[in-house]
Enzyme design. Structure first.
Site, PDB file in Angstrom:
ATOM      1  N   MET A   1      23.992 -32.906  44.093  1.00 39.32           N
ATOM      2  CA  MET A   1      24.147 -33.303  45.501  1.00 39.32           C
ATOM      3  C   MET A   1      22.843 -33.083  46.261  1.00 39.32           C
ATOM      4  O   MET A   1      21.845 -32.701  45.689  1.00 39.32           O
ATOM      5  CB  MET A   1      25.314 -32.539  46.110  1.00 39.32           C
TER       6      MET A   1
ATOM      7  N   ARG B   1      23.755 -16.774  41.399  1.00 40.35           N
ATOM      8  CA  ARG B   1      24.981 -17.293  40.783  1.00 40.35           C
ATOM      9  C   ARG B   1      24.999 -16.851  39.321  1.00 40.35           C
ATOM     10  O   ARG B   1      23.951 -16.476  38.777  1.00 40.35           O
ATOM     11  CB  ARG B   1      25.062 -18.815  40.882  1.00 40.35           C
TER      12      ARG B   1
ATOM     13  N   TYR C   1      52.394 -20.849  18.045  1.00 42.30           N
ATOM     14  CA  TYR C   1      51.101 -21.106  17.404  1.00 42.30           C
ATOM     15  C   TYR C   1      50.461 -22.397  17.914  1.00 42.30           C
ATOM     16  O   TYR C   1      51.150 -23.270  18.455  1.00 42.30           O
ATOM     17  CB  TYR C   1      51.242 -21.169  15.877  1.00 42.30           C
TER      18      TYR C   1
ATOM     19  N   SER D   1      57.089 -28.857  16.321  1.00 39.73           N
ATOM     20  CA  SER D   1      55.641 -28.824  16.513  1.00 39.73           C
ATOM     21  C   SER D   1      55.252 -30.047  17.341  1.00 39.73           C
ATOM     22  O   SER D   1      55.520 -31.182  16.944  1.00 39.73           O
ATOM     23  CB  SER D   1      54.963 -28.857  15.142  1.00 39.73           C
TER      24      SER D   1
ATOM     25  N   LYS E   1      27.549 -21.334  46.483  1.00 40.40           N
ATOM     26  CA  LYS E   1      26.298 -20.883  47.083  1.00 40.40           C
ATOM     27  C   LYS E   1      26.575 -20.114  48.369  1.00 40.40           C
ATOM     28  O   LYS E   1      26.067 -19.010  48.577  1.00 40.40           O
ATOM     29  CB  LYS E   1      25.411 -22.114  47.373  1.00 40.40           C
TER      30      LYS E   1
ATOM     31  N   GLY F   1      21.928 -29.737  40.962  1.00 38.41           N
ATOM     32  CA  GLY F   1      21.105 -30.920  41.206  1.00 38.41           C
ATOM     33  C   GLY F   1      21.875 -32.202  41.482  1.00 38.41           C
ATOM     34  O   GLY F   1      21.272 -33.266  41.615  1.00 38.41           O
TER      35      GLY F   1
ATOM     36  N   CYS G   1      50.277 -29.245  17.115  1.00 42.16           N
ATOM     37  CA  CYS G   1      49.315 -29.581  16.061  1.00 42.16           C
ATOM     38  C   CYS G   1      48.491 -30.815  16.420  1.00 42.16           C
ATOM     39  O   CYS G   1      47.796 -31.355  15.574  1.00 42.16           O
ATOM     40  CB  CYS G   1      50.023 -29.757  14.727  1.00 42.16           C
TER      41      CYS G   1
ATOM     42  N   ARG H   1      21.786 -27.339  52.852  1.00 44.10           N
ATOM     43  CA  ARG H   1      22.037 -27.473  51.412  1.00 44.10           C
ATOM     44  C   ARG H   1      23.513 -27.670  51.108  1.00 44.10           C
ATOM     45  O   ARG H   1      24.368 -27.156  51.814  1.00 44.10           O
ATOM     46  CB  ARG H   1      21.591 -26.204  50.672  1.00 44.10           C
TER      47      ARG H   1
ATOM     48  N   HIS I   1      40.409 -42.177  14.339  1.00 50.04           N
ATOM     49  CA  HIS I   1      40.410 -41.794  12.932  1.00 50.04           C
ATOM     50  C   HIS I   1      39.122 -41.063  12.569  1.00 50.04           C
ATOM     51  O   HIS I   1      39.133 -39.991  11.969  1.00 50.04           O
ATOM     52  CB  HIS I   1      40.568 -43.059  12.074  1.00 50.04           C
TER      53      HIS I   1
HETATM   54  C1  PEP Z   1      49.878 -35.969  16.840  1.00 46.09           C
HETATM   55  O1  PEP Z   1      50.334 -37.095  17.053  1.00 46.09           O
HETATM   56  O2  PEP Z   1      49.542 -35.177  17.726  1.00 46.09           O
HETATM   57  C2  PEP Z   1      49.700 -35.532  15.453  1.00 46.09           C
HETATM   58  C3  PEP Z   1      49.311 -34.307  15.181  1.00 46.09           C
HETATM   59  O3  PEP Z   1      49.874 -36.450  14.473  1.00 46.09           O
HETATM   60  P1  PEP Z   1      48.784 -37.560  14.097  1.00 46.09           P
HETATM   61  O4  PEP Z   1      47.523 -37.252  14.830  1.00 46.09           O
HETATM   62  O5  PEP Z   1      48.636 -37.492  12.630  1.00 46.09           O
HETATM   63  O6  PEP Z   1      49.459 -38.800  14.549  1.00 46.09           O
END
Ligand code: PEP
Ligand code: MG
Length: 938
Positions: A149, A377, A890, A803, A69, A147, A870, A138, A493
């Protein structure tokens, strides 16, 4: 109504005066800005620290020091917009206040000179009844915390001064209205008194007079209110300077109120930033009918339409708009009523939007026909509006594609992929959990996966409600429209599987009492039984009673344009985590460039398959195990062939079996009996095996490559299934590109044992099929030891890629169980121990630090090794930026997160390019250079 141009306003003359004054004192902004380091002793450099800034001493780039601000007020003043004079106390001073811990303002904070400047600029005097100056105090953090503070308005009043206001304005009603507002706000914000008794006073008087609206209150009524307020709280200081100190302290303190702490933890705003405080001359919207106050957006924040949009309230103060006591009027009415003021406001909004290169949210006040800008803003907006605005601004020539791409909130983009709740629909919130998998679903609640399946077969929409889900619930999850669980975090899960299925899921709804025997769900006061209808929103984590209207977000041309910008720029490939041909197909349609993780165990969740798996597990001899493995191998081969076909020509990384075996075994006596009957063994054999496989800590137990070490035949079956599926496809003229990945590796020695076994099985299978192809083998990096010895890991013969499994890596680095951390992570965040959930966003310091070590070691040994990620972090925008910065090849994420990852990867590249261009002096001056630099050459 009389309307003067802003150039006539005394405040403008004052601003120019103040600029000259600074120059005369030789106060160049840079030489003054000596920030306090959070850990620097307060006294050491106290006299050289600049704690207070006038508007002509700051600019928009000083958000960290002056708050968003404050910095924007400075910038608006610099652009010569009509901003009431103000000074800003820095965020560093707020930190100094907390560090000193005396409960008083830092002794070295002195704003007398700046207060005097405000007096000079306005021609009024603070605390002087002759011509009193009132101010607003302010909060303003570096990041917007709307909103959260505190603010105190109309400060500088007492009994004597209110008379001065009456004398100078001739408006007794306004004077007492202002005074009562001040007493009320000061008592609430600074002295922490309950608001209700104050509100009751006003209601009583209105009742007595038979009126409803504030506007109907007369001068004598407000005077009476003031008298009553003083009785309720006789302790409001009468000395304006004491009031000012009290209000500044209250704003500092509000940085650490519960609301603010929670907001910061949800939004990843560091506790260590602190808030700035702006002290600004009041502009009055509540003097008479020639005054008013309003909020405006330079474009429609809901649809993105390029049309000035907003609301205003005549004869009202800013807090009336927020409180919603009166319905504001659309700006079009202001245009009719005060065309000149509207024209001026319209001009400024256009100017500000062009200047900031973004849609602006503006607060303004009109005092006796004169417009004052109180705030600007970058405006918050819906996902739909954000892409439309970005695309339009590029078309208009305001932004380059890179700049526009960086305006897109990547994590909101799942809006376009799932049906969403109609924002206009009426809703009754009955609970809240984690936004585990986006989209919205309405259905009858059921408590078992079988019920979900049975109801779905009857054509009913159902929501599966569980304490937590296990692999055995998979068919129920598949049949349900959405999943609600009481336990489990973002990587539980339920969350992982639901995201994989593109199924909406709210997990970790800890207030939910689920009784699956009685088939009831209790959420606070609301008790629901089986088949009652609820709606869940997996994008917000909210749970609603009954049906809430949804609407589908179909292919949106602007969204596609934004994706193309990102694809043209990004260096990271975006792969997907997919376990079935359907998921592979969906992911490919969303732009996935292959599969980075195919969790092979997920192929055994279907009922006819899990029994083969169970039979294999309870086998007492190798021979028997091999028979069942053959059945399993056939299933696996078919699935892999189909997945490879869906992803033809793109890499598909199949991971060897990971979860502990006992997860596949039945738990209830009935289920164990059923298994015993199927495999023709006594119940006791099954029971013994289940008992044998039970683990105290399965996450650190008999899982991942440890299964391969003990049961090489399982690995052999899987390797053969991959090779034979690939060979079949290749013979059919397709272009399969399978890869095999080994999970939960902690030492290179495991790989030295397992990789040759995979190679042998693959070679044998390919030879049998008469097909020659390469099937690269890689490893998951999900344990600290593997990271620490990454050189040995990638140096292992036959290992071609790594990975990072950041779910397990986060679990093992923090020592937080990924399935149980939900119970305490929220409390950690509330108490400032965590700025964010490390299972949702990569912890760059700890987990990221270990990843960096691993990369360094791996690259030193094998420079060209392919590196991916991954874990669930692969679809989280801030994490994607980190992986880009570390030169990953990747990221791999759930199918429905692929577009988000594409955008985030594009943004990471755009940011790097823009930074580089800015360094080279190209930024803004040469948009074409930036564009050219960003284009991929391949
Ligand atoms: C991980 O542990 O990040 C992973 C991709 O394997 P999982 O989630 O199947 O344990
Ligand atoms: Mg893992």
């Amino acid at each position: 109504m009389e309307h003067k141009t802003t150039q006539d306003t005394p405040w403008f003359r004052g601003a120019a005066r103040s600029r000259r004054r600074s120059a005369a004192r030789g106060l160049s902004m840079k030489s003054q800005a000596t920030p306090v380091k959070p850990d620097a002793p307060a006294s050491s450099a106290a006299d050289t620290i600049k704690r207070v800034y006038l508007l002509d001493e700051g600019n928009k780039d000083m958000k960290m020091l002056l708050g968003g601000k404050g910095a924007n007020l400075c910038e608006m003043a610099k652009l010569e917009l009509p901003v009431p004079p103000a000074f800003i106390i820095t965020t560093e001073t707020c930190l100094e206040y907390f560090r000193e811990g005396t409960g008083n303002l830092p002794a070295a904070l002195d704003f007398e000179e700046q207060l005097k400047a405000l007096e000079d600029d306005t021609g009024k005097k603070f605390g002087n009844p002759q011509n009193p100056l009132l101010v607003s105090v302010r909060s303003g953090a570096p990041a917007s915390m709307p909103g959260m503070m505190d603010t105190v308005l109309n400060l500088g009043l007492n009994d004597e001064i209110v008379q001065g206001i009456i004398d100078t304005t001739g408006n007794e009603r306004f004077a007492y209205d202002t005074y009562r507002r001040f007493l009320n706000m000061y008592s609430d914000v600074v002295m922490d008194l309950d608001k209700e008794p104050f509100e009751e006073v006003i209601s009583e008087i209105k009742k007595k007079k038979g009126i409803k609206l504030d506007l109907e209150m007369e001068a004598s009524d407000w005077k009476e209110v003031v008298g009553e307020f003083k009785k309720l709280n006789p302790n409001v200081p009468t000395d304006p300077r004491e009031q000012l100190r009290g209000a500044i302290l209250a704003v500092f303190r509000s940085w650490n109120n519960d609301r603010a702490i929670r907001y910061r933890s949800y939004n990843g705003i560091p506790d260590a930033w602190g808030t700035a405080v702006s002290v600004q001359a009041m502009a009055y919207g509540n003097m008479n009918d020639g005054c008013g106050t309003g909020v405006a957006f330079s474009r429609n924040p809901s649809t993105g339409e390029n049309k000035f949009f907003g609301e205003f309230l005549p004869n009202a103060a800013g807090e009336d708009v927020v409180a919603g006591i009166r319905t504001p009027q659309p700006l079009e009415e202001m245009a009719q009523k005060w065309p000149e003021v509207y024209a001026e406001l319209f001009k400024y909004q256009g100017q500000l939007e062009k200047y900031y290169g973004d849609m602006q949210d503006i607060e303004f006040t009109v005092e006796n026909g004169r417009l004052y800008m109180l705030q600007c803003r970058n405006g918050k907006r819906t996902a739909k509006a954000s892409v439309k605005i970005a695309v339009d601004m590029v078309k208009e020539g305001t932004l380059t594609e890179q700049e526009a791409l960086l305006r897109i909130p990547a994590n909101q983009m799942d809006f376009f992929l799932h049906p969403t709740l109609d924002p206009k629909a009426e809703k009754t919130v009955i609970g809240e959990g984690l936004p585990a998998s986006p989209g919205a679903a309405t259905g009858k609640i059921v408590f078992t996966p079988d019920d979900a399946e049975a109801m779905a077969n009857l054509g009913e929409d159902v929501i599966l409600v569980r304490k937590e889900t296990t692999p055995e619930d998979i068919h129920g999850m598949k049949s349900a429209q959405g999943v609600l669980t009481a336990l489990g975090g973002m990587t539980s899960h339920a969350a992982v599987v639901a995201r994989g299925m593109g199924k909406c899921c709210v997990s970790g709804c800890t207030a939910a009492e689920v009784d699956f025997r009685a088939k009831t769900l209790k959420l606070g006061e609301v008790e629901l039984k089986e088949h009652d209808v609820i709606t869940i929103d997996g994008s917000t984590g909210e749970v609603y009673l009954g049906t809430v209207d949804r609407r589908s977000a179909t292919e949106d041309a602007d969204f596609q344009t934004v994706l193309k910008w990102a694809d043209d720029l990004r260096q990271l490939k975006v792969l997907t985590n997919a376990d079935t041909p359907e998921q592979a197909k969906t992911a490919r349609s969303l732009g996935a460039q292959g599969i980075g993780l195919c969790r092979s165990e997920h192929m055994f969740f279907a009922p006819e398959r899990i029994s083969a798996m169970r039979a294999m597990i309870v086998s007492e001899e190798k021979k028997e195990r091999l028979e069942h493995l053959e059945t399993m191998g056939a299933f696996q081969r078919d699935d892999i062939a189909k997945i490879l076909e869906e992803m033809d020509g793109l890499p598909v990384t199949i991971r060897l079996l990971d979860p502990p075996l006992h997860e596949f075994l039945p738990h209830s006596l009935d289920e164990m009996q059923a298994l015993a009957d199927t495999v023709g063994k006594p119940l006791s054999v099954v029971q013994d095996r289940v008992a044998q496989l039970q683990e105290v800590n399965p996450m650190l137990g008999f899982r991942g490559c440890r299964l391969s070490v003990v049961y090489p035949e399982i690995t052999e079956m899987q390797a053969r299934a991959v090779a034979s599926a690939a060979a079949t496809n290749k013979k059919a003229g397709l272009d399969p590109k399978p890869e095999i990945m080994v999970p939960v590796v902690s030492t290179a020695k495991e790989l030295r044992l397992i990789v040759p076994r995979i190679q042998a099985a693959v070679a044998d299978e390919l030879k049998k099929a008469g097909v020659d192809m390469d099937i690269p083998i890689g490893t998951m990096m999900e344990l600290p030891r593997a990271c620490q010895t990454a050189d040995q890991i990638v140096g292992t013969e036959g290992v071609e890629f790594m990975s990072f499994g950041t779910n397990d890596l986060t679990q093992s680095v923090w020592g937080f169980s990924r399935d149980d951390a939900i119970k305490f992570i929220g409390r950690y965040q509330e108490q400032g121990l965590l700025d964010f959930d490390p299972f949702a966003r990569i912890d760059e310091e700890g987990v990221g630090g270990l990843i960096k070590t691993a990369l360094e070691k791996a690259r030193a040994k094998q420079p060209g090794t392919k590196v991916g990620i991954c874990g669930e972090h692969g679809g989280e925008p801030k994490s994607v930026h980190f992986f880009h910065s570390q030169g990953f090849d990747y990221v791999s994420c759930s199918p429905f997160r692929v577009p988000i990852a594409r955008i985030a990867a594009g943004q990471a590249a755009a940011q790097e390019l823009l930074k580089k261009s800015a360094g080279d002096g190209l930024y803004r001056n040469s948009i074409t250079n930036v564009k050219r630099a960003g284009k991929k050459t391949d």
